[in-house]
Design an enzyme around this catalytic site. Sequence first.
Site, PDB file in Angstrom:
ATOM      1  N   TYR A 191      26.475   3.942   0.652  1.00  0.00           N
ATOM      2  CA  TYR A 191      27.430   4.716  -0.147  1.00  0.00           C
ATOM      3  C   TYR A 191      27.730   6.083   0.460  1.00  0.00           C
ATOM      4  O   TYR A 191      27.103   6.500   1.416  1.00  0.00           O
ATOM      5  CB  TYR A 191      27.038   4.808  -1.618  1.00  0.00           C
ATOM      6  CG  TYR A 191      25.723   5.416  -2.024  1.00  0.00           C
ATOM      7  CD1 TYR A 191      24.958   6.232  -1.206  1.00  0.00           C
ATOM      8  CD2 TYR A 191      25.254   5.160  -3.325  1.00  0.00           C
ATOM      9  CE1 TYR A 191      23.772   6.775  -1.645  1.00  0.00           C
ATOM     10  CE2 TYR A 191      24.065   5.716  -3.775  1.00  0.00           C
ATOM     11  CZ  TYR A 191      23.335   6.526  -2.931  1.00  0.00           C
ATOM     12  OH  TYR A 191      22.161   7.064  -3.381  1.00  0.00           O
ATOM     13  N   GLU A 192      28.773   6.733  -0.106  1.00  0.00           N
ATOM     14  CA  GLU A 192      29.331   7.985   0.412  1.00  0.00           C
ATOM     15  C   GLU A 192      29.809   7.851   1.855  1.00  0.00           C
ATOM     16  O   GLU A 192      29.654   8.758   2.666  1.00  0.00           O
ATOM     17  CB  GLU A 192      28.316   9.131   0.288  1.00  0.00           C
ATOM     18  CG  GLU A 192      27.940   9.470  -1.130  1.00  0.00           C
ATOM     19  CD  GLU A 192      29.133   9.722  -2.032  1.00  0.00           C
ATOM     20  OE1 GLU A 192      30.193  10.136  -1.539  1.00  0.00           O
ATOM     21  OE2 GLU A 192      29.010   9.495  -3.246  1.00  0.00           O
ATOM     22  N   GLY A 193      30.408   6.704   2.153  1.00  0.00           N
ATOM     23  CA  GLY A 193      30.866   6.422   3.503  1.00  0.00           C
ATOM     24  C   GLY A 193      29.778   5.734   4.279  1.00  0.00           C
ATOM     25  O   GLY A 193      28.741   6.332   4.580  1.00  0.00           O
TER      26      GLY A 193
END
Length: 592
Positions: free
Chosen positions: A442-444
């Site tokens: 997550y978050e890229g």
Amino acid sequence: MYRAPVEEISFTLKHVAGLKAGLEEGAFGELSEDLVDAILEEAGRFATDEVAPLRKIGDEKGAVLKDAAVTTPPGWKELYRRWIDGGWNALQGPEEYGGQALPAMLGVAALEMWNSGSMAFAIGPTLTMGAVEALEKHATEELKKKYLEKLVSGEWMGTMNLTEPQAGSDLAALRARAERAGDGTYRIFGQKIFITYGEHDFTDNIVHMVLARLPDAPAGTRGISLFLVPKFFVNEDGSLGERNDVFCSGLEEKLGIHGSPTCTMIYGDGFVKGSEAGAVGWLIGEENKGLACMFTMMNNARLAVGMQGVAVAEAAFQKALAYANERRQGKASTYQGEGMAPIVHHPDVQRNLLTMKALTQIARAISYSCAYATDKARASDGDGRQHWQDRANLLTPIAKAFSTDVGVDVASLGLQIHGGMGFIEETGAAALYRDARIAPIYEGTNGIQAIDLVMRKLPQGGGEHVFGYIAELAEIVTALRTSNLHGFGQTANAIDNALDDLSNATRHLQKLAADGRVDEALAGATPYLRLFALASGGAYLARGALAEQNEARQSLCRFFAENLLGETRALKERVVGGAASLSAAAQSLILA
């Protein structure tokens, strides 16, 4: 049981990442070393005594959804109240709205300890801090006045709503729509998935930051706007009003971080009976420029997620070290006691433990150095500000991706040291491994971080900023060579070789990008990011060993240099020579 490594965290902040030098030059205003120590001690105490004891119940009980309301695990709501009563949510918040405006370095250090206590608990407040920064930089004064004080204090929490079923990393595919209401507000419609703490019982209001597209918006990411959509409307006197038309329709069943509610959120579906169609939202920034506003949150969150990797790695190392000193098995030449030896005496276990420790420390050093660059950018003017912002930009994808990879690797090694008992939930080693696995996603995803590093960050300063950074690392090696200290073995040569590998790989990728051979450059992006982290990490370990000249730091630095740092040569070969074979072999994977 986890115990916050306050001494190690303080040492890394001050002597490796640069905090002590920053304090001496006045970069952090009136902040003193004594105050830093006091904050770290209390944050460590809270993480050790308050957060860590509730990790297991959060994993076992998880969050529960009933009638669109989420109940967090037993004791967590009360833990959150104690957390905001301690002022921790306001640590980095703007003073104008009740925050303490302390440096990012202290914020990430505290985040490490809270995430080691419980990653599932700490991620909720992390997003609130990101929402605060986005609102402070991009919202109208009216919205700031209405929302920031209670978000800074933690009385309300914030979320980040990007992902949709058809739009994960590619935000150009977003379908959530916004319509102008004619009164300065907007009506939001659509579904968002994977929304962390989208619904919970910690606070009486939740402030959602939502990406959506206006009817006349340009195609792609240039047509995305950001909206503030509260769970409850806020009256002029600051009290809560009626419920907005937004609700949680489901919770995901996940591999780990069970205590963190991961929600499917529905906007404008008539959940609130009698309400006007659509969830009411307020524009943040300008129409069709919401992605720039959201990236303020995402950059904040990416370093914070990197700290999750460091945090889980630290907790896993502590657990494995304690087990290795207790568990007895076989004979060992270094053990002089009776009966079977504690497994910590066996060379293979020692190798695994030292690998865990070294990887954790270099991930911490990289992440803290990224925070230091952020702080220096805020404290500097003109060219100095640009230099430090470029440095923060360069280190952010490395801090996020490498640290979260380290979290998984170290948690896996910790499980291995536990042997069969590691596979049993009772020990807690498996829970750390399960929690760690989301952070590289997550978050890229970490693959996206590698792309960002190669395509966006290496060109900074005309392509020269990265070489200035490598030159700074080389100065550490020079200091090591001229120190006349014994006990480092081949450390200086090993770090020099790693930095040469990094320089050669960097020039290769920059040339590929300049020549328009993008796919060839991207083929080497992920190994390049790891190469970058290992080379810089070796230099940071040496800096620490020079700053505190004791046998433990010197021997760990030497172990890393002589046992692990040789990987950089293989990584360089993958960067420079791996694209053609990847492209040829990949043809067999494409079915349509």
